[in-house]
Design an enzyme around this catalytic site. Structure first.
Site, PDB file in Angstrom:
ATOM      1  N   ASP A 202       0.749  -1.122  -0.005  1.00  0.00           N
ATOM      2  CA  ASP A 202       0.051   0.065   0.073  1.00  0.00           C
ATOM      3  C   ASP A 202       0.742   1.205   0.108  1.00  0.00           C
ATOM      4  O   ASP A 202       1.445   1.531   0.984  1.00  0.00           O
ATOM      5  CB  ASP A 202      -0.836   0.057   1.332  1.00  0.00           C
ATOM      6  CG  ASP A 202      -1.784  -1.019   1.172  1.00  0.00           C
ATOM      7  OD1 ASP A 202      -1.639  -2.010   0.531  1.00  0.00           O
ATOM      8  OD2 ASP A 202      -2.916  -1.123   2.008  1.00  0.00           O
TER       9      ASP A 202
ATOM     10  N   LYS B 113      -6.869   3.258  -3.135  1.00  0.00           N
ATOM     11  CA  LYS B 113      -7.529   3.285  -1.776  1.00  0.00           C
ATOM     12  C   LYS B 113      -7.508   4.651  -1.463  1.00  0.00           C
ATOM     13  O   LYS B 113      -6.770   5.653  -1.796  1.00  0.00           O
ATOM     14  CB  LYS B 113      -6.281   2.403  -1.083  1.00  0.00           C
ATOM     15  CG  LYS B 113      -6.408   2.533   0.461  1.00  0.00           C
ATOM     16  CD  LYS B 113      -5.226   1.702   1.045  1.00  0.00           C
ATOM     17  CE  LYS B 113      -5.247   1.778   2.690  1.00  0.00           C
ATOM     18  NZ  LYS B 113      -4.158   1.253   3.231  1.00  0.00           N
TER      19      LYS B 113
ATOM     20  N   LYS C 248     -10.191   0.143  -2.196  1.00  0.00           N
ATOM     21  CA  LYS C 248     -10.168   0.052  -0.888  1.00  0.00           C
ATOM     22  C   LYS C 248     -10.509   1.091  -0.056  1.00  0.00           C
ATOM     23  O   LYS C 248      -9.722   2.425  -0.051  1.00  0.00           O
ATOM     24  CB  LYS C 248      -8.791  -0.538  -0.503  1.00  0.00           C
ATOM     25  CG  LYS C 248      -8.529  -0.594   0.868  1.00  0.00           C
ATOM     26  CD  LYS C 248      -7.080  -1.484   1.090  1.00  0.00           C
ATOM     27  CE  LYS C 248      -6.893  -1.275   2.663  1.00  0.00           C
ATOM     28  NZ  LYS C 248      -5.453  -1.795   3.056  1.00  0.00           N
TER      29      LYS C 248
END
Lengths: 649, 336
Positions: free
Chosen positions: B173, B236, B272
């Protein structure tokens, strides 16, 4: 845990029991509510069936001529007392009405869904709360002393005509301000939307609204409109009228697509204002259409009484398939969303027609149903031209992230309400003042002018040619031109010159308004000229009165064709001829009938007591010559209102 | 064990019956015009997001299935300065068996073998997480590239990604440089994320846009599109450290970008939302939004994750209410 199977939401049925109970309680007595005495049943009996199942919900006796006359008489009897109440007392009654409505929103929503097939999410979640907002807005207006206002009085018994499928959120938008202003309201409802209307009328009465003040009749619209003793103001223009969405290349395409859920699919394109026509800029047309097709295929058809349903059955079976076939023959590409439609009930999959030309019958048609007809445009100017060449839309939606583009488009449309970058937008209630008139002035407004030919035709054509350029001028510049006319007139007719000057000055301050909404939204009410106004005057009208009429009507940007007696106000006429654009204002010795029959008038005013009934029928405003001395009323009449909703964010 | 990861970089859930992992997003060449054409209206999006998320409620009978899916979609996360291997091992045990035995038993066969989608940790905790999750099939995700501000030297950030992958992270991430968005330097943003993607190798790349710091939904949509063009496998919303975390408007905007990208390229990019999603009802709202806007395929761990630390506990409580009529006692909810 095994693999990832599809997650099901399950069903969410809404209980129909209270509504079925209500129907059982009222069986056999539906047809007229709030007027004492049983319905004589002069009209035909109709069965109301649930469009989803075909099951008959109720049998309604339509109101006949004697019922209508009784209702109007009852309303007339109650109106004087209602109008005599102080504003806060009327407001109190409207608030009690609102509280009663609020307590029964669930019942009403189910009744609406049962009789119309509209999904519960639309009736309960969206429409009925808006109906309630209209009542509260009207109550506030009455409390604030804005109804009816000093020097004005209620119209009397107001007849309100509704469109098929119109619900409380549509007719309370007019009924509530009419009641707030001290009128009695007689509401016409077609059979297919009558049950909820009857229920609301019952609630109004139970909440303590004086008997007869608000009454619902299930009858033919014409029967009420032509009945003696009832005024039908602001009658919707007849003929097909459907909403229009304009999507510019710089729009948020996804939001514009999703907004059609609310402005079109939720009601199946069956209501007059639904956005069944689309103009999209050519460069983004394919991207827009493909997103649209994708979204159409994701809608959920089903039982209107399930909370998850997007699409209900259609209230009326239309020839939609034949319509699509005709469009295909005209060259349209027909996309029909492949949705699992229930087997019983009049369900119809949403349809997108692309590639239509302005001349196509499918584009011109006012057919109602979940059929979106799309055309492309290249430039802002072309979008405006295409929109102008269509049947005027009642409501319009403009999508552009550029403020200037959105504003230019919105102001070029004839629609009564324009929403920028939003779905339904905020409610924009009528002012109660729209249902009042100056004290002592008789008022018998009627429908829009009829088409025809006559001597007035050439005059109105000339005025129409001159009007757009004139309206495009700054209001101050128009006033200066009129003041110059007054100067030329001052020596020969100082009275008329003074009135000309005063009217012209007043016309620079049109009754536009802006309201700040929560979240930074702006609701604008914009006074716009009608276009060309025809005015019929009595033979004894003074030159000074005519000067006021000319100054205010033309000062607001209208063209004007006035029928005067043959000798006429020569000095005024020649001053105007010299000072204003050629053809804009014409004072002609026309017979009232000939002017009334002229083609291309946007409004027709009759101040002539001798005018025949036919002329009065055509007029959009009938009054006597005293109206010409009421500048405020002339100002109000000389403009039409356009509402513009600009959300913040 | 890098070879093993290369064969199965992102394992969804459970055994052999699972669908194959989705094909990775190959990315696109940078196209400035494509980015400039994107427009999002904030107000319309906000009202539509709320409507879409709430208009089709889940029936009570179906709710346990939805909540268990929410667990299977959760990246169980610990991103604290005081993380230790012991804390990570405890969380890993929770990831393997998110519901206590009592609740699992009450929920029946559907709850057996349930585990979270991944365990998300800082770089230093990767070895502990890998060891604790060995044999479970649960991937380890690491936040990287100067998380959370993304303002350390660029070469160090790229190297951090590389070293996290080498340490055993299956998913990375990364945070983007917000200044590239705020200054409109889309080409720089594309180049940056591209470099991270290359450094990821077989590990899947999730690009954190830190939407709470981007200013407008139009910029969120543009940053989403640039990240996908640069080859992000997931986009995300947030690090969880910004003042505003995942919102429904931002989520709707990113989902629409994902759909537009799929329409253009055929590649499916995951989504996400992270930060601030802490109630069971929130999870259902987000899932409703994802199902309505992206479709059922996105309700799988290959294409959707919740980034959350306290959501799991809230779901446990709600499941208890649904099956027993009351929330589980504290001793029935193993601490994570």
């Amino acid at each position: 845990m095994t693999g990832m199977e599809r997650l099901e939401r399950g069903t969410h049925p809404v209980g129909a029991k209270p509504a079925i109970g209500w129907l059982a309680d009222h069986a056999g007595q539906l047809g007229m509510v709030t007027v004492e005495g049983p319905c004589a049943g002069g009209g035909a009996a109709v069965e109301i069936a649930n469009p989803a199942t075909g099951v008959v919900l109720a049998r309604i006796t339509q109101a006949g001529a004697s019922d209508i006359a009784n209702a109007i008489a009852g309303a007339r009897g109650a109106q004087a007392g209602w109008a005599a109440l102080p504003g806060f007392a009327r407001a109190g009654a409207l608030r009690a009405f609102g509280a009663a409505l609020k307590a029964e929103l669930d019942l009403l929503a189910v009744l609406r869904s049962l009789e119309t097939g509209l999904p519960w999410r639309v009736t309960r979640g969206r429409d009925l709360p808006r109906a309630l907002d209209h009542l509260h807005a009207a109550a506030r207006a009455a409390e604030g002393g804005r109804a009816p206002g000093t020097g004005r009085q209620a119209l009397g018994v107001v007849g309100l005509l509704s469109d098929p499928l119109d619900g409380p959120e549509d007719w309370l938008a007019r009924a509530a301000p009419a009641l707030a202003a001290g009128n009695a309201a007689v509401l016409h409802t077609p059979p297919g939307a009558a049950l909820a209307a009857f229920c609301v009328a019952g609630l109004a009465r139970a909440a303590g609204l004086p008997g007869g003040v608000f009454c619902v009749l299930c009858c033919e619209a014409d029967a009420l409109a032509t009945a003696e003793g009832v005024i039908c103001p602001d009658t919707p223009a007849p003929g097909p009228a459907s909403g229009l969405t304009i999507v510019h290349a710089d729009a948020d395409l996804d939001s514009a697509v999703a907004a059609l859920d609310d402005t079109l699919w939720a009601t199946g394109g069956q209501k007059a204002a639904d956005a069944t026509r689309l103009l999209v800029q050519e460069g983004v047309a394919e991207a827009f259409h493909s997103r649209l097709r994708d979204r159409m295929a994701r809608l959920c058809p089903g039982d209107p009484l399930d909370q998850g349903t997007d699409l209900g059955p259609l209230a009326h079976a239309g020839a939609l398939d034949e319509f699509c076939d005709v469009a295909r023959d005209e060259g349209a590409e027909v996309y029909r969303a492949a949705l699992p439609l229930p087997e019983t009930g009049r369900y119809h999959a949403p349809v997108l027609l692309t590639g239509l030309a302005p001349a196509a019958a499918a584009m011109q048609s006012g057919i109602r149903g979940p059929v979106l007809r799309s055309m492309t445009f290249r430039t802002l100017g072309e979008a405006i031209a295409l929109a102008g060449g269509m049947q005027p839309a009642r409501n319009a939606w403009v999508w552009s992230e550029c403020g200037a583009t959105a504003q230019t488009t919105a102001l070029a449309l004839a629609a009564r309400k324009v929403v920028v970058n939003d779905g339904l937008g905020s409610i924009m209630p009528e002012e109660p003042a729209a249902f009042t008139r100056p004290d002592g002035m008789p008022d018998v407004p009627s429908g829009p002018p009829a088409a025809g030919t006559g001597d007035g035709a050439a005059a109105s054509a000339a005025a129409r040619a001159a009007q757009p350029g004139w309206a495009a001028l700054d209001a101050g510049a128009r006033a200066d031109r009129l003041a110059a006319c007054a100067e030329a007139l001052a020596a020969s007719d100082p009275d008329a010159a003074a009135r000309l000057c005063a009217g012209a000055a007043l016309a620079t301050m049109p009754p536009s308004a802006a309201l700040l909404a929560p979240g930074g939204g702006l609701a604008l009410e914009i006074a716009r000229p009608h276009g060309v106004i025809g005015a019929i005057l009595g033979s004894d009208t003074s030159a000074a009165d005519i000067a006021s009429l000319v100054a205010i009507a033309a000062g607001c940007g209208n063209g004007l064709v006035v029928s005067v007696s043959s000798e006429g106000p020569q000095a005024l006429s020649s001053a105007i001829m010299r000072g204003l654009p050629e053809g804009l204002v014409q004072l002609l010795p026309l017979t009232p009938g000939r002017l009334a029959a002229a083609r291309g008038l946007d409004a027709l005013w009759c101040f002539c007591p001798d005018a025949d009934a036919q002329t009065r029928e055509c007029a959009t405003w009938c009054a006597d010559a005293s109206a010409l001395r009421d500048d405020a009323e002339l100002m109000r009449r000389a403009n039409r209102r356009q509402r513009l909703w600009l959300p913040g964010g | 064990m890098p070879d093993e990861r290369a064969r199965a970089p992102l394992r969804p859930v459970g055994g052999d019956t699972d669908p194959p992992p989705p094909v990775r997003n190959p990315g696109l060449a940078f196209d400035a015009d494509r980015i400039a054409a994107i427009r999002v209206n904030a107000r319309a999006t906000a009202s539509q997001a709320h409507t879409i998320a709430t208009r089709r409620p889940v029936a009570p009978a179906q709710e346990p299935a939805w909540l268990m899916r929410a667990i299977a979609l959760t990246d169980l996360t610990t991103l604290s300065g005081d993380d230790t291997p012991g804390r990570v091992r405890r969380l890993a045990a929770k990831a393997r068996a998110p519901l206590g035995p009592a609740l699992t038993g009450a929920l029946g066969p559907a709850a057996e073998g349930l585990h979270t989608a991944a365990l998300c940790v800082y770089h230093e905790m990767i070895p502990a997480a890998r060891a604790a999750l060995a044999g479970s099939g649960i991937p380890v995700a690491a936040v990287s590239a100067g998380f959370p501000a993304g303002l350390s030297p660029f070469d160090l950030r790229v190297d951090e990604v590389r070293r996290s992958v080498a340490a055993g992270a299956d998913e990375i991430d990364i945070v983007i440089s917000r200044r590239h968005v705020l200054l409109g330097d889309w080409a720089a943003l594309h180049a940056e994320i591209r470099a991270f993607r290359e450094a990821c190798g077989p590990a899947h790349l999730k690009a954190i846009l830190a939407t709470g710091e981007l200013g407008s939904l139009t910029d969120v949509a543009r940053a989403s599109m640039v990240a996908m063009m640069a080859g992000a496998d997931f986009i995300k919303t947030s690090t969880g450290k910004e003042p505003v975390n995942a919102t429904l408007s931002v989520s709707l905007t990113m989902l629409r970008a994902i759909r537009a990208y799929e329409a253009e390229t055929g590649a499916r990019v995951g989504f996400k939302p992270a930060g601030g999603i802490s109630k069971a009802a929130d999870a259902l709202s987000w899932m409703a939004l994802v199902q309505a806007e992206a479709g059922d395929d996105w309700l799988t761990p290959g294409l959707f994750r919740f980034g959350a630390s306290s959501l799991l506990g809230a779901i446990e409580k709600r499941l208890g209410v649904l099956v027993w009529g009351h929330a589980p006692a504290p001793w029935q909810m193993p601490m994570g």
